[in-house]
Design an enzyme around this catalytic site. Structure first.
Site, PDB file in Angstrom:
ATOM      1  CG  HIS A 172      -1.852  -1.128   1.304  1.00 33.08           C
ATOM      2  ND1 HIS A 172      -3.132  -1.119   0.813  1.00 33.08           N
ATOM      3  CD2 HIS A 172      -1.658  -2.364   1.842  1.00 33.08           C
ATOM      4  CE1 HIS A 172      -3.703  -2.291   1.041  1.00 33.08           C
ATOM      5  NE2 HIS A 172      -2.825  -3.070   1.654  1.00 33.08           N
ATOM      6  CB  SER A 302      16.285  19.640 -15.450  1.00 31.27           C
ATOM      7  OG  SER A 302      15.713  20.940 -15.430  1.00 31.27           O
ATOM      8  CE  LYS A 308      14.215  16.982 -11.665  1.00 29.91           C
ATOM      9  NZ  LYS A 308      13.715  15.886 -12.487  1.00 29.91           N
ATOM     10  CD  GLU A 315      10.649   9.739 -16.766  1.00 28.95           C
ATOM     11  OE1 GLU A 315      11.048  10.268 -17.829  1.00 28.95           O
ATOM     12  OE2 GLU A 315      10.659  10.325 -15.667  1.00 28.95           O
TER      13      GLU A 315
END
Length: 447
Positions: A172, A302, A308, A315
């Site tokens: 969960h 980025s 970053k 993805e």
């Protein structure tokens, strides 16, 4: 005998004829032709058909061999640019079948007729779906399954490498009892192996082709030995298991085997989405996320935030999975919309099915080579999470009971202390704590 090299059109010259021109004008829809693997298998089918008809005494041997050589060239991908008809065309694939007949007739040279010779013993209704089945069978066997096997092996290797790295389990999205990072990766590997097993389980059905049924399944205008002869040649040249259908009318009227394969591909997509999400979450951070693993740094993350790094491969994999699920919806609808003796959504099914196979194969290889193989554990964070999870109190249940363990968890949470500290304060002995709160033992209760 006229050689292919003598009749091949100069580069840039169109080899198709009037029926293809009509289809080009009638279907200016997507700008995308039928998938190249389907074109290649149309060529191979026509080549095998001509040679079989010659063996049966139905077609002149010289004409048959010229057709065969032209079909072979198409099968080898030498003339992909000669197949411009949009994939959204007449639902039986008639336009692409005619396109193939015209191109082969042009390549084969003088005296070869596109229908009487190239299309002998065939109909669009049995040839085109046969080409789609064989293209799917080929691409799954020689592209997707090796990619899935490679990914499973990479995940297995990481499972072994990470077998002693204990971490907090999560259910969960909340802290749960400890597991090892290796156990999680072993679970991923098993998912992929099961996906490959499910996909393989469909191939016996996909390999049953409707060739020989001609227009409606009756086999009109086809020699009774024609289909078997073509299947034998194609099986021998490709190494694929190609067989007759259980019932010719079922095979002509339905594309259920392709829907079945798409369903297995959808499950594979679901697995890849789950794995991609888990990897992205475990790699989140590096300061404000879970930061349990380090994903390979492939590119800047980025254009504005220096340093970053994003989980780009997970993805991509997730997006591929989403697309495959969407493809399956279209394939399912296409399969359901057959009427009487023919399904007329075959180009749509072909487009989406071959797309799903290619996407899953590519995504699996990327996940293997550009992500999984380069993953490193963040041992400090893994250990910190394992030691700080309050759910290690579960292991105290057999010693002090569920209610007492619950009170320890509540107090540890409110005071920001460990379960061990609170339990000891409440009188649980060091002997019990050492036995129960062994994190590695907790992750492997049965050895």
């Amino acid at each position: 005998m006229t050689e292919i090299s003598d009749v091949k059109a100069p580069e840039g010259e169109k080899l198709w004829g009037g029926e293809t021109d009509k289809a080009i004008g009638n279907f200016p829809v997507s700008g995308h032709p039928i998938p190249a693997p389907v074109v290649h298998w149309l060529g191979r089918l026509k080549a095998a058909a001509a040679r079989t008809n010659a063996e049966l005494g139905l077609l002149d041997a010289d004409i048959a061999e010229r057709i065969g050589e032209a079909g072979d060239a198409i099968g080898d991908g030498e003339h992909d640019g000669q197949f411009p008809v949009d994939v959204f065309q007449t639902g039986s694939g008639t336009s692409s079948n005619m396109n193939t007949n015209e191109v082969i007739a042009s390549l084969a040279g003088e005296g070869v007729h596109r229908n009487d010779h190239v299309n002998m013993g065939q109909s669009s209704n049995d040839v085109f779906p046969s080409a789609v089945h064989l293209a799917a069978l080929d691409e799954v066997t020689n592209d997707l399954l090796p990619a899935l096997d490679g990914l499973a092996e990479a995940l297995d290797a990481k499972a072994e490498e990470f077998k002693d790295h204990v971490k907090s389990g999560r259910t969960h999205l909340m802290d749960a009892v400890p597991v090892t990072l290796g156990q999680e990766f072993a679970g991923f590997a098993s998912q992929i192996r099961l996906d490959a097993e499910r996909v393989r389980g469909t191939l016996g059905h996909v390999g049953q082709i409707p060739l020989g049924g001609t227009a409606t399944g009756t086999g009109i205008n086809t020699h009774p030995e024609f289909a078997a002869g073509v299947r034998e040649k194609l099986s021998a040249s490709s190494g694929l298991e190609i067989s007759a259908p259980d019932d010719r009318f079922e095979a002509q009227a339905n594309r259920d085997a392709l829907v079945l394969l798409s369903g297995a591909l959808k499950v594979c997509a679901v697995s890849l989405i789950k794995i991609g999400n888990d990897l992205a979450l475990m790699g989140s951070g590096p300061r404000a996320g879970l930061a349990e693993i380090r994903l390979p740094e492939l590119q800047k993350g980025s254009s504005i935030m220096p340093g970053k790094v994003n989980p780009v491969i997970p993805e991509v994999v997730i997006q591929v999975g989403d697309q495959v699920i969407g493809n399956d919806v279209a394939i399912t609808l296409g399969g359901a919309q057959g009427q009487f003796e023919l399904n007329v959504r075959v180009p749509l099914i072909a487009r989406n099915l071959l797309d799903s196979i290619k996407l899953l194969a590519s995504a699996s290889r990327l996940l293997d080579t550009k992500c999984v193989s380069g993953i490193e554990p963040n041992e400090e964070m893994l250990r910190k999470h394992a030691e700080s999870t309050l759910q290690v109190a579960t292991a105290l249940n057999p010693h002090i009971g569920y209610d007492a363990a619950t009170e320890i968890v509540k107090e540890a949470a409110s005071s920001n202390r460990t379960v061990r500290e609170v339990a000891k304060e409440k009188g649980v002995s060091d002997e019990v704590l050492n036995e129960a709160l062994d994190f590695v033992g907790m992750a492997r209760p049965h050895g």
